[in-house]
Design a protein around this motif. Structure first.
Motif, PDB file in Angstrom:
ATOM      1  N   ASP A 295      -0.586  -2.546   0.448  1.00 39.85           N
ATOM      2  CA  ASP A 295      -1.813  -2.926  -0.536  1.00 39.85           C
ATOM      3  C   ASP A 295      -1.641  -4.507  -0.444  1.00 39.85           C
ATOM      4  N   PHE A 296      -2.637  -5.124   0.346  1.00 34.01           N
ATOM      5  CA  PHE A 296      -2.877  -6.492   0.286  1.00 34.01           C
ATOM      6  C   PHE A 296      -3.019  -7.047  -1.124  1.00 34.01           C
ATOM      7  N   GLY A 297      -3.584  -6.319  -1.987  1.00 33.97           N
ATOM      8  CA  GLY A 297      -3.935  -7.225  -3.198  1.00 33.97           C
ATOM      9  C   GLY A 297      -2.922  -7.390  -4.402  1.00 33.97           C
ATOM     10  N   VAL A 298      -1.842  -6.651  -4.200  1.00 29.33           N
ATOM     11  CA  VAL A 298      -0.864  -6.741  -4.833  1.00 29.33           C
ATOM     12  C   VAL A 298      -0.111  -8.067  -4.889  1.00 29.33           C
ATOM     13  N   ASP A 299      -0.176  -8.890  -5.964  1.00 33.22           N
ATOM     14  CA  ASP A 299       0.120 -10.262  -6.159  1.00 33.22           C
ATOM     15  C   ASP A 299       0.094 -11.199  -5.165  1.00 33.22           C
ATOM     16  N   ALA A 300      -1.340 -10.732  -4.235  1.00 32.97           N
ATOM     17  CA  ALA A 300      -1.477 -11.774  -3.174  1.00 32.97           C
ATOM     18  C   ALA A 300      -3.125 -11.996  -3.155  1.00 32.97           C
ATOM     19  N   ASP A 301      -3.977 -11.744  -4.079  1.00 36.89           N
ATOM     20  CA  ASP A 301      -5.201 -12.146  -4.041  1.00 36.89           C
ATOM     21  C   ASP A 301      -5.405 -13.800  -3.890  1.00 36.89           C
ATOM     22  N   TRP A 302      -4.447 -14.497  -4.267  1.00 37.74           N
ATOM     23  CA  TRP A 302      -4.638 -16.050  -4.049  1.00 37.74           C
ATOM     24  C   TRP A 302      -4.645 -16.360  -2.642  1.00 37.74           C
ATOM     25  N   ILE A 303      -4.025 -15.378  -1.813  1.00 36.40           N
ATOM     26  CA  ILE A 303      -4.038 -15.864  -0.327  1.00 36.40           C
ATOM     27  C   ILE A 303      -5.528 -15.715   0.279  1.00 36.40           C
ATOM     28  N   ASP A 304      -6.495 -15.049  -0.373  1.00 35.98           N
ATOM     29  CA  ASP A 304      -7.500 -15.029   0.568  1.00 35.98           C
ATOM     30  C   ASP A 304      -8.414 -16.193   0.257  1.00 35.98           C
ATOM     31  N   TYR A 305      -8.175 -17.073  -0.747  1.00 37.00           N
ATOM     32  CA  TYR A 305      -8.624 -18.333  -1.120  1.00 37.00           C
ATOM     33  C   TYR A 305      -7.963 -19.460  -0.466  1.00 37.00           C
ATOM     34  N   ALA A 306      -6.336 -19.105  -0.168  1.00 35.67           N
ATOM     35  CA  ALA A 306      -5.835 -20.598  -0.081  1.00 35.67           C
ATOM     36  C   ALA A 306      -5.395 -20.647   1.511  1.00 35.67           C
ATOM     37  N   VAL A 307      -5.366 -19.629   2.131  1.00 35.62           N
ATOM     38  CA  VAL A 307      -4.722 -19.658   3.635  1.00 35.62           C
ATOM     39  C   VAL A 307      -6.088 -19.090   4.613  1.00 35.62           C
ATOM     40  N   ASP A 308      -6.024 -20.114   5.488  1.00 37.83           N
ATOM     41  CA  ASP A 308      -6.850 -19.811   6.878  1.00 37.83           C
ATOM     42  C   ASP A 308      -7.001 -18.494   7.357  1.00 37.83           C
ATOM     43  N   ILE A 309      -8.128 -17.693   7.511  1.00 36.54           N
ATOM     44  CA  ILE A 309      -8.156 -16.429   7.791  1.00 36.54           C
ATOM     45  C   ILE A 309      -7.168 -16.273   9.088  1.00 36.54           C
ATOM     46  N   ARG A 310      -7.487 -17.059   9.967  1.00 35.03           N
ATOM     47  CA  ARG A 310      -6.751 -16.917  11.092  1.00 35.03           C
ATOM     48  C   ARG A 310      -5.072 -16.667  10.961  1.00 35.03           C
ATOM     49  N   TYR A 311      -4.801 -17.367   9.804  1.00 34.89           N
ATOM     50  CA  TYR A 311      -3.344 -17.239   9.694  1.00 34.89           C
ATOM     51  C   TYR A 311      -3.126 -15.795   9.017  1.00 34.89           C
ATOM     52  N   VAL A 312      -3.830 -15.555   8.099  1.00 35.67           N
ATOM     53  CA  VAL A 312      -3.751 -14.294   7.529  1.00 35.67           C
ATOM     54  C   VAL A 312      -3.622 -13.087   8.272  1.00 35.67           C
ATOM     55  N   ILE A 313      -4.550 -13.072   9.280  1.00 35.35           N
ATOM     56  CA  ILE A 313      -4.640 -12.156  10.118  1.00 35.35           C
ATOM     57  C   ILE A 313      -3.370 -11.907  11.068  1.00 35.35           C
ATOM     58  N   ARG A 314      -2.766 -13.264  11.669  1.00 37.35           N
ATOM     59  CA  ARG A 314      -1.810 -13.254  12.199  1.00 37.35           C
ATOM     60  C   ARG A 314      -0.455 -12.672  11.408  1.00 37.35           C
ATOM     61  N   ALA A 315      -0.680 -12.758  10.062  1.00 31.31           N
ATOM     62  CA  ALA A 315       0.420 -12.337   9.399  1.00 31.31           C
ATOM     63  C   ALA A 315       0.350 -10.728   9.355  1.00 31.31           C
ATOM     64  N   VAL A 316      -0.782 -10.337   8.921  1.00 29.32           N
ATOM     65  CA  VAL A 316      -0.721  -8.906   8.707  1.00 29.32           C
ATOM     66  C   VAL A 316      -0.404  -8.155  10.015  1.00 29.32           C
ATOM     67  N   ILE A 317      -0.741  -8.741  11.251  1.00 26.16           N
ATOM     68  CA  ILE A 317      -0.506  -8.228  12.642  1.00 26.16           C
ATOM     69  C   ILE A 317       1.065  -7.883  12.594  1.00 26.16           C
ATOM     70  N   GLU A 318       1.837  -8.876  11.923  1.00 26.21           N
ATOM     71  CA  GLU A 318       3.189  -8.916  12.148  1.00 26.21           C
ATOM     72  C   GLU A 318       3.787  -7.781  11.377  1.00 26.21           C
ATOM     73  N   ILE A 319       3.181  -7.194  10.464  1.00 22.66           N
ATOM     74  CA  ILE A 319       3.509  -6.099   9.521  1.00 22.66           C
ATOM     75  C   ILE A 319       3.653  -4.801  10.320  1.00 22.66           C
TER      76      ILE A 319
END
Length: 396
Positions: free
Chosen positions: A106-130
């Motif tokens: 659940d990406f939304g748990v304590d992580a809503d700020w990420i959508d606004y603060a982090v470049d989407i390319r880095y977000v995708i790279r982080a989730v791939i690592e999961i």
């Protein structure tokens, strides 16, 4: 109800974008990834996570730089909209545990700020690592396209990039400089067979027939590019031989941060290779002394009609390196044989189990990892990736 676009990696959904899309994503998707309906209209884009990881890391977006981007985004976010504390490593481990236990996160748990603060390319790279396994990376645009907010043109990413030519360097293809036009042509062809998802992200420069070649010429070209202020990232890759060592020893001026200087890597077949020299025939390690591109054509090309490996001939001696320069005999025959092998593989869209592409894979892996700030996670072997990619293409 408003229309939204969003992203997903595996079963993890994130960043819903209202009545439009995030243009930063256009730099990492291509028309070849497009999902279209029966009328040819765009619904979105999809690519496997290991291919997307390759693209992102080629752009320097590896897991170390991703951690920096997340930590910077947290620091820049107002305390009213972020958790009391954030540790990227702990967040990543929690996400991995969630996927391991339940299959999703659940990406939304304590992580809503990420959508606004982090470049989407880095977000995708982080989730791939999961995810340990290969999973689809999807950019879903069906809702915003269906309701008229976004064009249904499958070339959406290319159009967006053309519109933003002055954007950050990460959207530009990486320029690869080689010692000659033959190297550029063969490596570009091998890329289309081995890593076709990187074709639009790497540009092998071919200066045309008659252009000066060799390590010295590449040094001069490299210095010219460095002085020109070119926006693209640049890789200069030299042969793995004595002549290249000589030339590189004279490269003393610092290069811009977006430049990398590489050598063709050592390979196993070269560790015990037949040679001809002043003392006769010997089997020697020719890595670092005779590693021109032809040595990487594969054992199936290097063997002559009798089944023997085409030998290396020792030529000029370098006092500076205290070593002879080695060159493969019958280079024209080897180049013609590799051209046939490459053309056949490109025309049928796959490689055969009895073909040896390990040398080309080794070079291309050096290139695609050139901008990583930390070692790549060995999720799958290169040989396995090549086999899987060609199975995918046959299935299509």
């Amino acid at each position: 109800m408003a229309a939204h676009s969003h992203f997903s990696v595996g079963d993890t959904w994130f960043q819903s974008f209202r009545e439009g899309y995030n243009p930063d994503a256009a730099s990492i998707f291509r028309e070849s990834d497009a999902i279209c309906d029966e009328n040819g209209d765009l619904d979105g884009f999809v690519i496997s996570s290991h291919k997307m990881r390759d693209r992102l890391e080629l752009l320097g977006i590896d897991i170390a730089s991703t951690a920096n981007a997340f930590n910077h985004g947290y620091a820049e976010t107002s305390e009213d909209y972020r958790p009391e504390s954030f540790d990227f490593t702990a967040w990543l481990e929690d996400a991995k545990a969630s996927v391991s236990d339940s299959g999703d996160f659940d990406f939304g748990v304590d992580a809503d700020w990420i959508d606004y603060a982090v470049d989407i390319r880095y977000v995708i790279r982080a989730v791939i690592e999961i995810y340990d396994d290969d999973v689809p990376v999807i950019w879903n645009l069906a809702d915003v396209i269906g309701r008229g907010f976004v064009s249904p043109d499958p070339r959406l990413c290319e159009i967006e990039l053309e519109r933003n030519q002055g954007a950050t360097v990460a959207v530009f293809p990486v320029i690869v400089l080689t010692e000659g036009s033959t190297d550029a042509a063969f490596l570009s062809g091998a890329l289309s067979v081995i890593y076709p998802h990187l074709i639009d992200f790497l540009k092998f420069m071919d200066f045309g027939i008659g252009a000066e070649g060799g390590a010295g010429a590449l040094i001069r070209t490299l210095k010219s590019f460095a002085a020109s202020g070119v926006a693209n990232r640049v890789i200069a890759i030299f042969d793995n031989d004595t002549a290249a060592s000589d030339a590189l020893s004279a490269l003393s001026s610092p290069l811009p941060p977006g430049f990398r200087v590489l050598r063709y890597p050592d390979i196993d077949i070269a560790r015990k290779y037949p040679t001809i020299g002043p003392t006769g025939q010997e089997v020697l390690d020719v890595n670092g002394r005779a590693g021109a591109l032809e040595l990487y054509f594969g054992e199936d090309v290097l063997k002559d009609p009798s089944g023997a490996l085409t030998p290396v001939q020792w030529t000029g001696y370098s006092k500076k390196q205290n070593a002879y320069q080695g060159e493969l005999l019958e280079k024209v025959r080897l180049q013609k044989a590799f051209r046939r092998k490459l053309d056949t593989a490109m025309s049928r869209g796959n490689v055969l189990p009895d073909e040896d592409w390990s040398g080309m894979v080794a070079i291309l892996d050096c290139i695609r990892r050139a901008f990583q700030s930390s070692p790549a996670r060995p999720s799958q072997s290169s040989a396995k990736l090549v086999s899987e990619r060609h199975s995918e293409r046959r299935a299509k």
